[in-house]
Design a protein around this motif. Structure first.
Motif, PDB file in Angstrom:
ATOM      1  N   LEU A 305      16.685 -11.000 -20.865  1.00 38.47           N
ATOM      2  CA  LEU A 305      16.330 -10.248 -21.570  1.00 38.47           C
ATOM      3  C   LEU A 305      16.202 -11.682 -23.004  1.00 38.47           C
ATOM      4  CD1 LEU A 305      15.271  -8.071 -22.949  1.00 38.47           C
ATOM      5  CD2 LEU A 305      18.162  -8.206 -23.918  1.00 38.47           C
ATOM      6  N   GLU A 306      16.397 -12.664 -23.284  1.00 41.24           N
ATOM      7  CA  GLU A 306      17.015 -14.304 -23.658  1.00 41.24           C
ATOM      8  C   GLU A 306      15.562 -14.671 -23.853  1.00 41.24           C
ATOM      9  OE1 GLU A 306      19.540 -16.880 -21.008  1.00 41.24           O
ATOM     10  OE2 GLU A 306      19.970 -15.752 -22.675  1.00 41.24           O
ATOM     11  N   ASP A 307      14.927 -14.155 -22.784  1.00 39.31           N
ATOM     12  CA  ASP A 307      13.776 -15.169 -22.719  1.00 39.31           C
ATOM     13  C   ASP A 307      12.271 -14.194 -23.168  1.00 39.31           C
ATOM     14  OD1 ASP A 307      14.650 -16.291 -20.719  1.00 39.31           O
ATOM     15  OD2 ASP A 307      14.378 -15.870 -19.071  1.00 39.31           O
ATOM     16  N   ASN A 313       5.858 -14.824 -28.084  1.00 39.47           N
ATOM     17  CA  ASN A 313       5.224 -15.796 -28.785  1.00 39.47           C
ATOM     18  C   ASN A 313       3.750 -16.846 -27.711  1.00 39.47           C
ATOM     19  OD1 ASN A 313       7.052 -16.560 -31.232  1.00 39.47           O
ATOM     20  ND2 ASN A 313       8.617 -17.955 -29.598  1.00 39.47           N
ATOM     21  N   ALA A 314       4.173 -16.411 -26.142  1.00 42.05           N
ATOM     22  CA  ALA A 314       2.758 -16.531 -25.657  1.00 42.05           C
ATOM     23  C   ALA A 314       1.460 -15.692 -25.966  1.00 42.05           C
ATOM     24  CB  ALA A 314       3.144 -17.127 -24.519  1.00 42.05           C
ATOM     25  N   ALA A 315       2.747 -14.561 -25.889  1.00 40.46           N
ATOM     26  CA  ALA A 315       1.771 -12.967 -25.861  1.00 40.46           C
ATOM     27  C   ALA A 315       0.976 -12.844 -26.609  1.00 40.46           C
ATOM     28  CB  ALA A 315       2.286 -12.144 -25.051  1.00 40.46           C
ATOM     29  N   PHE A 316       1.775 -13.044 -28.005  1.00 44.32           N
ATOM     30  CA  PHE A 316       0.958 -12.921 -29.570  1.00 44.32           C
ATOM     31  C   PHE A 316       1.292 -14.133 -30.730  1.00 44.32           C
ATOM     32  CE2 PHE A 316       2.934  -9.066 -28.004  1.00 44.32           C
ATOM     33  CZ  PHE A 316       1.862  -8.255 -27.844  1.00 44.32           C
ATOM     34  N   PRO A 317      -0.063 -14.981 -30.268  1.00 45.30           N
ATOM     35  CA  PRO A 317      -0.032 -16.479 -31.121  1.00 45.30           C
ATOM     36  C   PRO A 317      -0.773 -16.021 -32.276  1.00 45.30           C
ATOM     37  CG  PRO A 317      -2.044 -16.101 -29.697  1.00 45.30           C
ATOM     38  CD  PRO A 317      -0.931 -14.877 -29.075  1.00 45.30           C
ATOM     39  N   ILE A 342       8.247 -29.277 -27.596  1.00 46.38           N
ATOM     40  CA  ILE A 342       9.447 -27.970 -29.104  1.00 46.38           C
ATOM     41  C   ILE A 342       9.209 -27.525 -30.028  1.00 46.38           C
ATOM     42  CG2 ILE A 342      11.446 -27.686 -30.168  1.00 46.38           C
ATOM     43  CD1 ILE A 342      12.037 -28.375 -27.107  1.00 46.38           C
ATOM     44  N   TYR A 343       7.588 -27.725 -30.667  1.00 44.98           N
ATOM     45  CA  TYR A 343       7.364 -26.915 -31.384  1.00 44.98           C
ATOM     46  C   TYR A 343       6.002 -26.476 -30.767  1.00 44.98           C
ATOM     47  CZ  TYR A 343       9.301 -29.972 -35.351  1.00 44.98           C
ATOM     48  OH  TYR A 343       9.957 -30.569 -35.631  1.00 44.98           O
ATOM     49  N   ALA A 344       5.826 -26.113 -29.984  1.00 44.87           N
ATOM     50  CA  ALA A 344       4.530 -26.225 -29.576  1.00 44.87           C
ATOM     51  C   ALA A 344       4.220 -25.531 -27.184  1.00 44.87           C
ATOM     52  CB  ALA A 344       3.036 -26.908 -29.529  1.00 44.87           C
ATOM     53  N   GLY A 345       4.176 -26.779 -27.089  1.00 45.75           N
ATOM     54  CA  GLY A 345       3.477 -26.722 -25.914  1.00 45.75           C
ATOM     55  C   GLY A 345       5.035 -25.897 -25.184  1.00 45.75           C
ATOM     56  N   GLY A 346       5.849 -26.063 -25.352  1.00 41.49           N
ATOM     57  CA  GLY A 346       7.203 -25.372 -24.555  1.00 41.49           C
ATOM     58  C   GLY A 346       7.621 -23.869 -25.421  1.00 41.49           C
ATOM     59  N   SER A 347       7.314 -23.733 -26.501  1.00 45.45           N
ATOM     60  CA  SER A 347       8.124 -22.346 -27.363  1.00 45.45           C
ATOM     61  C   SER A 347       6.403 -21.356 -27.847  1.00 45.45           C
ATOM     62  CB  SER A 347       8.614 -23.065 -27.959  1.00 45.45           C
ATOM     63  OG  SER A 347       7.814 -23.701 -29.292  1.00 45.45           O
ATOM     64  N   PHE A 348       6.160 -22.362 -27.786  1.00 43.29           N
ATOM     65  CA  PHE A 348       4.801 -21.196 -28.011  1.00 43.29           C
ATOM     66  C   PHE A 348       4.734 -20.983 -29.233  1.00 43.29           C
ATOM     67  CE2 PHE A 348       3.817 -21.334 -23.569  1.00 43.29           C
ATOM     68  CZ  PHE A 348       2.719 -21.587 -23.357  1.00 43.29           C
ATOM     69  N   ALA A 349       5.822 -21.647 -30.449  1.00 41.57           N
ATOM     70  CA  ALA A 349       5.939 -20.726 -31.540  1.00 41.57           C
ATOM     71  C   ALA A 349       5.102 -21.051 -32.767  1.00 41.57           C
ATOM     72  CB  ALA A 349       7.313 -21.476 -32.098  1.00 41.57           C
ATOM     73  N   ALA A 350       4.177 -22.801 -32.433  1.00 37.02           N
ATOM     74  CA  ALA A 350       3.401 -23.043 -32.569  1.00 37.02           C
ATOM     75  C   ALA A 350       1.948 -23.377 -32.243  1.00 37.02           C
ATOM     76  CB  ALA A 350       3.670 -23.798 -33.851  1.00 37.02           C
ATOM     77  N   THR A 435      11.996 -21.731 -37.261  1.00 32.44           N
ATOM     78  CA  THR A 435      11.655 -20.918 -36.329  1.00 32.44           C
ATOM     79  C   THR A 435      13.030 -19.424 -36.132  1.00 32.44           C
ATOM     80  OG1 THR A 435       9.784 -22.115 -35.358  1.00 32.44           O
ATOM     81  CG2 THR A 435      10.185 -19.836 -34.604  1.00 32.44           C
ATOM     82  N   ASP A 436      13.002 -19.587 -35.110  1.00 28.41           N
ATOM     83  CA  ASP A 436      14.836 -19.019 -34.977  1.00 28.41           C
ATOM     84  C   ASP A 436      15.514 -19.172 -34.139  1.00 28.41           C
ATOM     85  OD1 ASP A 436      13.967 -17.206 -32.266  1.00 28.41           O
ATOM     86  OD2 ASP A 436      12.229 -17.544 -33.836  1.00 28.41           O
ATOM     87  N   LEU A 437      16.849 -18.491 -33.725  1.00 27.89           N
ATOM     88  CA  LEU A 437      17.523 -19.495 -32.863  1.00 27.89           C
ATOM     89  C   LEU A 437      17.231 -19.157 -31.970  1.00 27.89           C
ATOM     90  CD1 LEU A 437      20.834 -18.544 -34.914  1.00 27.89           C
ATOM     91  CD2 LEU A 437      20.189 -20.415 -34.416  1.00 27.89           C
ATOM     92  N   ALA A 438      17.015 -17.732 -31.457  1.00 28.17           N
ATOM     93  CA  ALA A 438      16.404 -16.989 -30.068  1.00 28.17           C
ATOM     94  C   ALA A 438      15.501 -17.982 -29.410  1.00 28.17           C
ATOM     95  CB  ALA A 438      16.163 -16.005 -30.164  1.00 28.17           C
ATOM     96  N   THR A 439      14.419 -18.530 -30.355  1.00 24.72           N
ATOM     97  CA  THR A 439      13.671 -19.114 -29.645  1.00 24.72           C
ATOM     98  C   THR A 439      13.703 -20.674 -29.232  1.00 24.72           C
ATOM     99  OG1 THR A 439      11.762 -17.664 -31.349  1.00 24.72           O
ATOM    100  CG2 THR A 439      11.309 -20.278 -30.375  1.00 24.72           C
ATOM    101  N   ALA A 440      14.592 -20.907 -29.897  1.00 23.84           N
ATOM    102  CA  ALA A 440      14.711 -22.016 -30.079  1.00 23.84           C
ATOM    103  C   ALA A 440      15.901 -22.462 -28.828  1.00 23.84           C
ATOM    104  CB  ALA A 440      15.754 -22.989 -30.844  1.00 23.84           C
ATOM    105  N   ARG A 441      16.294 -21.280 -28.649  1.00 23.72           N
ATOM    106  CA  ARG A 441      17.199 -21.577 -26.890  1.00 23.72           C
ATOM    107  C   ARG A 441      16.594 -20.687 -26.113  1.00 23.72           C
ATOM    108  NH1 ARG A 441      21.755 -17.559 -30.736  1.00 23.72           N
ATOM    109  NH2 ARG A 441      22.912 -19.930 -31.810  1.00 23.72           N
TER     110      ARG A 441
END
Length: 489
Positions: A305-307, A313-317, A342-350, A435-441
């Motif tokens: 669930l932590e994922d 982030n990947a499904a709703f860019p 970290i910002y993009a390819g491995g997190s999809f956060a941006a 961004t947030d802690l959950a995304t970073a982890r």
């Protein structure tokens, strides 16, 4: 048909329509995320053409012969509560390789490769004068890396097939289409290099490309925890091992996910250049918890669930921030990898965009990166970060002027970095804060990067993709309800 049965059928149809709309939206979102992660062709070739490749040293070390004397048959110990299973070559004393530089070819797939799989091992080997490191691909033209970066390979597969330019070590990263036609020449090349005695380092899902090249039959290997299941189905003649940072089996070494390639490269530095050299390079790159004597055991990752932030982030860019990564001449390869991963390819956060004062940027150890020139045609960005830079005075003046004209500040995530700290630590702290802690982890987990030593601060949860998910769910519900209501009774 009884009214109750009709109602149940209509409810089932409404649920099916809702699920179909949600699934279609998620699939479309992931497709957009993947498209944005790998940049398209460059807009134009520089006026003076692409820079020439460096000359490969002509003297050939007897690296393979020296290292073969150190290898023993694979060892498997009975597992117990205190003794984890060890798979691969027995650790013994390492004799330094003979004089002469050991040639390391870092593969870049024509279909695209994972940024850290390429840049991490490249810097590890290049920090030692015992190695000459170069990138190689099917053609000498810019190829995409995950997160929004491009690299110009130094040499082609044909140029390095044999003779004095052939490698002693081949680094195989994860590529987009490892079993596709576009990578057929690469698979053949990897197989030929292994046949002539080159060591192979498969990084993360690069183990699939190594397996597709026919080099893992009857061997033990590992990979990213998320792909070992499919690999076991597709390549059952390989003994796939979970929960190991790397696995050695003869001349083939494979690693766990993404950042594990740094540790795998350090292991080969130890084997080929000696433990003292490995300690020196390892101290410089600062991978958390690494030492030549450290256990290779790591947590065996499983979906949890932590994922969820990673998946959202990947499904709703849509409406994601755009991070400009400002590249300076001489920047560290691992610092660059950390930013794009970290910002993009491995997190999809941006979505990340490579920006520089010129189209071509040469890294600290000679890799050629291709960026968008910081001019009037460069895309708009939400933030501009300059990795690997300690003070504002070190930033390329062209980037400073461009940022001032766009009304954005140049941020320095690596400013104040502690001595010996990995380039990934400051960027993960920055991701959590912005961004947030959950995304970073979740990002650290998917990159198999240890963060127990880090103090992360920031918002608790990623609300942008969460709100998009909830709005999509609501819209899909209204659509399915309306469609069923309009059906003839």
């Amino acid at each position: 048909m009884p009214p109750r049965i009709r109602r149940l059928l209509r409810i089932a149809l409404a649920v099916t329509l809702w699920a179909a709309v949600m699934a279609g939206t998620c699939v479309a979102g992931v497709a957009v995320s993947m498209r944005d992660s790998y940049p398209g062709p460059v807009r134009a070739v520089p006026a003076g053409g692409w820079p020439p490749a460096r000359e490969v040293p002509r003297e050939r070390p007897i690296a393979q012969e020296a290292s073969r004397e150190q290898e023993q048959p694979s060892v498997r110990e009975t597992p117990s509560a205190t003794a984890p299973v060890r798979t691969g070559v027995r650790r013994v004393s390492v004799r330094s390789a003979p004089p002469g530089q050991i040639k390391v070819a870092v593969v870049v797939g024509a279909s695209g490769s994972v940024t850290t799989d390429v840049l991490g091992p490249y810097e590890v080997f290049a920090r030692s004068s015992r190695f000459f490191v170069y990138t190689v691909s099917a053609r000498r033209e810019p190829v995409p890396l995950s997160g929004g970066l491009r690299v110009l390979p130094e040499r082609t597969l044909a140029e390095t097939a044999a003779g004095e330019t052939a490698p002693d070590v081949v680094v195989v990263p994860a590529v987009v289409d490892p079993e596709g036609e576009a990578e057929a020449p690469l698979r053949s090349w990897i197989g030929r290099q292994a046949a002539r005695g080159a060591r192979i380092l498969g990084v993360c899902a690069g183990s699939r490309l190594v397996a597709a090249s026919g080099l893992l039959r009857g061997r033990s290997a590992t990979s990213h925890w998320g792909v070992i299941g499919p690999l076991q189905q597709d390549y059952p003649d390989t003994r796939w091992v979970r929960g190991r940072r790397y696995v050695e089996d003869g001349p083939v070494t494979t690693t766990a996910g993404v950042t594990s390639g740094t540790v795998g490269a350090l292991r080969l530095v130890e084997r080929l250049a000696g433990i003292a050299e490995a300690r020196r390079v390892g101290g410089e790159v600062g991978y958390p918890g690494w030492s030549p004597d450290a256990s290779t055991a790591i947590p065996a990752g499983e979906p949890a669930l932590e994922d969820l932030p990673y998946a959202l982030n990947a499904a709703f860019p849509w409406f994601e921030p755009v991070v400009g990564v400002g590249l300076n001449q001489g920047v560290s390869e691992i610092d660059v990898a950390a930013a794009f991963e970290i910002y993009a390819g491995g997190s999809f956060a941006a979505r990340a965009v490579a920006l520089a004062g010129t189209t071509v940027v040469t890294t600290r150890h000679g890799m050629t990166l291709v960026a968008e020139p910081a001019d009037g045609t460069a895309p708009a960005v939400t933030r501009l970060v300059a990795p690997g830079v300690g003070t504002a005075r070190e930033v390329d003046p062209a980037l400073v002027r461009w940022a001032a004209g766009r009304g954005v500040a140049v941020e320095l995530p690596h400013a104040g970095r502690a001595a010996g700290e990995s380039g990934f630590d400051p960027v993960l702290r920055d991701l959590a804060a912005h961004t947030d802690l959950a995304t970073a982890r979740a990002t650290a987990k998917y990159n198999e990067y240890p963060i127990e030593h880090l103090t992360l601060t920031g918002p608790a949860w990623s609300w942008r993709p969460t709100l998009l998910f909830l709005l999509t769910a609501l819209g899909a519900g209204l659509l399915s309800y309306t469609a069923v209501r309009l059906m003839p009774r």
